[in-house]
Design a protein around this motif. Structure first.
Motif, PDB file in Angstrom:
ATOM      1  N   ALA A 173       0.818  -1.216   0.000  1.00 14.77           N
ATOM      2  CA  ALA A 173       0.000   0.000   0.000  1.00 14.77           C
ATOM      3  C   ALA A 173       0.854   1.271   0.000  1.00 14.77           C
ATOM      4  N   LEU A 174       2.134   1.151   0.332  1.00 15.00           N
ATOM      5  CA  LEU A 174       3.010   2.322   0.303  1.00 15.00           C
ATOM      6  C   LEU A 174       3.247   2.730  -1.145  1.00 15.00           C
ATOM      7  N   GLN A 175       3.157   4.011  -1.413  1.00 16.18           N
ATOM      8  CA  GLN A 175       3.307   4.513  -2.770  1.00 16.18           C
ATOM      9  C   GLN A 175       4.583   5.336  -2.905  1.00 16.18           C
ATOM     10  N   PRO A 176       5.294   5.157  -4.011  1.00 16.77           N
ATOM     11  CA  PRO A 176       6.455   6.020  -4.259  1.00 16.77           C
ATOM     12  C   PRO A 176       6.004   7.443  -4.510  1.00 16.77           C
ATOM     13  N   PRO A 177       6.877   8.430  -4.348  1.00 14.48           N
ATOM     14  CA  PRO A 177       6.484   9.830  -4.514  1.00 14.48           C
ATOM     15  C   PRO A 177       5.853  10.141  -5.863  1.00 14.48           C
ATOM     16  N   TYR A 178       6.343   9.504  -6.934  1.00 11.86           N
ATOM     17  CA  TYR A 178       5.808   9.821  -8.250  1.00 11.86           C
ATOM     18  C   TYR A 178       4.380   9.315  -8.445  1.00 11.86           C
ATOM     19  N   ALA A 179       3.922   8.397  -7.577  1.00 15.50           N
ATOM     20  CA  ALA A 179       2.575   7.856  -7.723  1.00 15.50           C
ATOM     21  C   ALA A 179       1.585   8.475  -6.739  1.00 15.50           C
ATOM     22  N   ARG A 180       2.014   9.462  -5.974  1.00 14.77           N
ATOM     23  CA  ARG A 180       1.131  10.071  -4.982  1.00 14.77           C
ATOM     24  C   ARG A 180       0.411  11.266  -5.582  1.00 14.77           C
ATOM     25  N   SER A 181      -0.875  11.352  -5.293  1.00 15.22           N
ATOM     26  CA  SER A 181      -1.673  12.480  -5.760  1.00 15.22           C
ATOM     27  C   SER A 181      -2.829  12.694  -4.797  1.00 15.22           C
ATOM     28  N   ALA A 182      -3.108  13.954  -4.503  1.00 13.04           N
ATOM     29  CA  ALA A 182      -4.228  14.271  -3.619  1.00 13.04           C
ATOM     30  C   ALA A 182      -5.559  14.208  -4.355  1.00 13.04           C
ATOM     31  N   VAL A 183      -5.532  14.136  -5.686  1.00 20.59           N
ATOM     32  CA  VAL A 183      -6.763  14.035  -6.470  1.00 20.59           C
ATOM     33  C   VAL A 183      -7.120  12.563  -6.629  1.00 20.59           C
ATOM     34  N   MET A 198     -17.253  11.300 -14.618  1.00 20.94           N
ATOM     35  CA  MET A 198     -16.341  10.825 -13.582  1.00 20.94           C
ATOM     36  C   MET A 198     -16.114  11.943 -12.573  1.00 20.94           C
ATOM     37  N   ALA A 199     -16.406  11.680 -11.298  1.00 15.83           N
ATOM     38  CA  ALA A 199     -16.276  12.692 -10.250  1.00 15.83           C
ATOM     39  C   ALA A 199     -14.914  12.562  -9.571  1.00 15.83           C
ATOM     40  N   LEU A 200     -14.171  13.682  -9.497  1.00 14.75           N
ATOM     41  CA  LEU A 200     -12.851  13.727  -8.885  1.00 14.75           C
ATOM     42  C   LEU A 200     -12.826  14.759  -7.774  1.00 14.75           C
ATOM     43  N   THR A 201     -12.130  14.431  -6.663  1.00 13.04           N
ATOM     44  CA  THR A 201     -12.024  15.331  -5.526  1.00 13.04           C
ATOM     45  C   THR A 201     -10.554  15.555  -5.186  1.00 13.04           C
ATOM     46  N   ASN A 202     -10.181  16.807  -4.947  1.00 12.94           N
ATOM     47  CA  ASN A 202      -8.836  17.145  -4.506  1.00 12.94           C
ATOM     48  C   ASN A 202      -8.841  17.209  -2.985  1.00 12.94           C
ATOM     49  N   THR A 203      -8.237  16.212  -2.332  1.00 13.38           N
ATOM     50  CA  THR A 203      -8.219  16.140  -0.867  1.00 13.38           C
ATOM     51  C   THR A 203      -6.970  16.768  -0.267  1.00 13.38           C
ATOM     52  N   GLY A 204      -6.091  17.333  -1.109  1.00 13.28           N
ATOM     53  CA  GLY A 204      -4.845  17.897  -0.598  1.00 13.28           C
ATOM     54  C   GLY A 204      -4.850  19.403  -0.556  1.00 13.28           C
ATOM     55  N   ASP A 205      -3.644  19.965  -0.483  1.00 13.20           N
ATOM     56  CA  ASP A 205      -3.472  21.417  -0.390  1.00 13.20           C
ATOM     57  C   ASP A 205      -2.940  22.024  -1.677  1.00 13.20           C
ATOM     58  N   ASP A 206      -2.539  21.194  -2.642  1.00 14.87           N
ATOM     59  CA  ASP A 206      -1.971  21.694  -3.891  1.00 14.87           C
ATOM     60  C   ASP A 206      -2.923  21.414  -5.053  1.00 14.87           C
ATOM     61  N   GLN A 207      -2.594  22.006  -6.199  1.00 10.92           N
ATOM     62  CA  GLN A 207      -3.343  21.774  -7.431  1.00 10.92           C
ATOM     63  C   GLN A 207      -2.429  21.076  -8.434  1.00 10.92           C
ATOM     64  N   PRO A 208      -2.452  19.738  -8.456  1.00 13.91           N
ATOM     65  CA  PRO A 208      -1.532  19.023  -9.345  1.00 13.91           C
ATOM     66  C   PRO A 208      -1.902  19.205 -10.814  1.00 13.91           C
ATOM     67  N   ASP A 209      -0.873  19.136 -11.659  1.00 16.61           N
ATOM     68  CA  ASP A 209      -1.064  19.230 -13.102  1.00 16.61           C
ATOM     69  C   ASP A 209      -0.819  17.855 -13.727  1.00 16.61           C
ATOM     70  N   ASP A 210      -0.881  17.814 -15.061  1.00 17.21           N
ATOM     71  CA  ASP A 210      -0.596  16.592 -15.824  1.00 17.21           C
ATOM     72  C   ASP A 210      -1.509  15.436 -15.416  1.00 17.21           C
ATOM     73  N   LEU A 211      -2.789  15.739 -15.176  1.00 13.91           N
ATOM     74  CA  LEU A 211      -3.753  14.693 -14.846  1.00 13.91           C
ATOM     75  C   LEU A 211      -4.634  14.386 -16.058  1.00 13.91           C
ATOM     76  N   ARG A 212      -4.969  13.116 -16.219  1.00  8.44           N
ATOM     77  CA  ARG A 212      -5.910  12.712 -17.258  1.00  8.44           C
ATOM     78  C   ARG A 212      -6.628  11.444 -16.800  1.00  8.44           C
ATOM     79  N   VAL A 213      -7.788  11.216 -17.396  1.00  6.48           N
ATOM     80  CA  VAL A 213      -8.600  10.038 -17.091  1.00  6.48           C
ATOM     81  C   VAL A 213      -8.807   9.233 -18.368  1.00  6.48           C
ATOM     82  N   THR A 214      -8.517   7.937 -18.310  1.00  2.00           N
ATOM     83  CA  THR A 214      -8.844   7.038 -19.422  1.00  2.00           C
ATOM     84  C   THR A 214     -10.086   6.249 -19.046  1.00  2.00           C
ATOM     85  N   VAL A 215     -11.004   6.123 -19.989  1.00  2.00           N
ATOM     86  CA  VAL A 215     -12.260   5.410 -19.769  1.00  2.00           C
ATOM     87  C   VAL A 215     -12.336   4.258 -20.765  1.00  2.00           C
ATOM     88  N   THR A 216     -12.595   3.059 -20.252  1.00  2.00           N
ATOM     89  CA  THR A 216     -12.688   1.863 -21.081  1.00  2.00           C
ATOM     90  C   THR A 216     -14.010   1.166 -20.808  1.00  2.00           C
TER      91      THR A 216
END
Length: 338
Positions: A148-158, A187-205
């Protein structure tokens, strides 16, 4: 004069007795400390604290702090051996030896150790204390769920919203026709953190529920979401009608999967599916899910008829039965005329 002489004679007598005793029993006047060597003071494990350090895609560094308690006489040449043992197989994953040295006062000592292990399953962290090569104490802690531990590059508050009133994946039918339906997906997304991350996208299959065949897919960029806010990402996909589908939504951050969610679209009126199960099997036409041409709608199978329909819509006897009836009536009339 006699008194002084008597005292001198007594002193000489005591000295002679001491000399005789030393000759007859050499150890009688020895220092007691030389007879009984002082036992070293005990060294015990009072506590063990474990925290996660650097996390990568495959491994995690475990920061193990073993606290030793010492009291009494000095303890010489104290060392600690720390091991990570696989909780399932019992195999030793890694071992580190830490030198503590001499403990001369009553106090607690913190011994830090870093263990690098694979980021999966669980481990038993075991510590053994040695004093001058002799094992004097040991202790252990269990760890579970390291995956369950995530590396820094895989962490996102969204992340996808988890709410009964607002499901993470929802759909409605926008258009229908020619045995195909266009689904409007949200698709509903929530930002639970304090920052506004970029480079986000959603793939739907969209996957056909019984065969897992991909019917259609798309990728949608996610606009910046302010901290504490919930936003909806929308898109449309067209699929053949008459089937049920799983809607798999995956949230990506800079090419890394950070969250996922699943919904269900029931387009077959004869059955329903939930997100985790299918109630019954249905016949599948692979051609309906081909990616080329005009969509490969194909002909749906039609059950064989058990009788020819009459004008009233019920089952009839057919033309052959009518001819036989006419011949039988003619033969009966001829017998009566004879």
């Amino acid at each position: 004069m006699r008194r002084e002489t008597a005292l001198a004679a007594g002193a000489v007598g005591v000295a002679l007795v001491a000399v005789v005793a030393a000759v007859l029993a050499p150890g009688a006047l020895a220092d007691p400390s030389e007879e009984r060597p002082v036992r070293p003071g005990p060294v015990d494990i009072s506590d063990m604290e474990i925290s996660a350090g650097d996390v990568t895609g495959d491994t995690v560094v475990l920061n193990v702090e073993t606290r030793l308690s010492h009291r009494g006489p000095p303890a010489r040449n104290v060392t600690v051996r720390v091991q990570a043992v696989d909780a399932e197989s019992g195999l030793v994953e890694t071992t580190r030896n830490e030198t503590v040295g001499d403990l001369t006062t009553d106090r607690e000592v913190a011994v830090s150790t870093n263990l690098t292990v694979e980021r999966q399953d669980g481990y038993r962290i075991r510590a053994v204390v040695y004093r001058d090569g002799e094992r004097v104490d040991s202790g252990a802690r269990e760890l579970r769920g390291l995956e369950a531990l995530q590396p820094p590059y895989a962490r996102s508050a969204v992340e996808f919203t988890e709410s009964d009133a607002l499901p993470p994946v929802a759909f409605s039918i926008a258009e229908t026709g020619d045995e195909r339906a266009t689904l409007a997906l949200q698709m509903a997304l929530t930002n639970t953190g304090d920052d506004q991350p970029d480079d986000l996208r959603v793939t739907v299959t969209l996957r056909q529920a019984d065969s897992n065949i991909v019917a259609n897919r798309t990728s949608v960029p996610v606009e910046s979401i302010r901290p504490g806010r919930t936003e909806t990402v929308e898109t449309r996909l067209t699929v053949p009608t008459g089937y049920n589908y799983y809607i798999d939504a995956v949230l990506w951050k800079d090419g890394v999967v950070v969250d996922s969610a699943r919904g269900a679209a029931n387009l077959d009126p004869s059955e329903t599916i939930s997100v985790n199960e299918t109630r019954r099997d249905v016949e599948l036409e692979v051609g309906d899910f081909s990616r080329g041409g005009d969509g490969g709608a194909g002909d749906r199978p039609v059950p064989e008829a058990t009788g020819m329909p009459t004008e009233s819509g019920g089952p009839g006897f057919g033309a052959g039965v009518a001819v036989v009836s006419l011949i039988a009536a003619a033969l009966l009339a001829r017998r009566k005329s004879q």
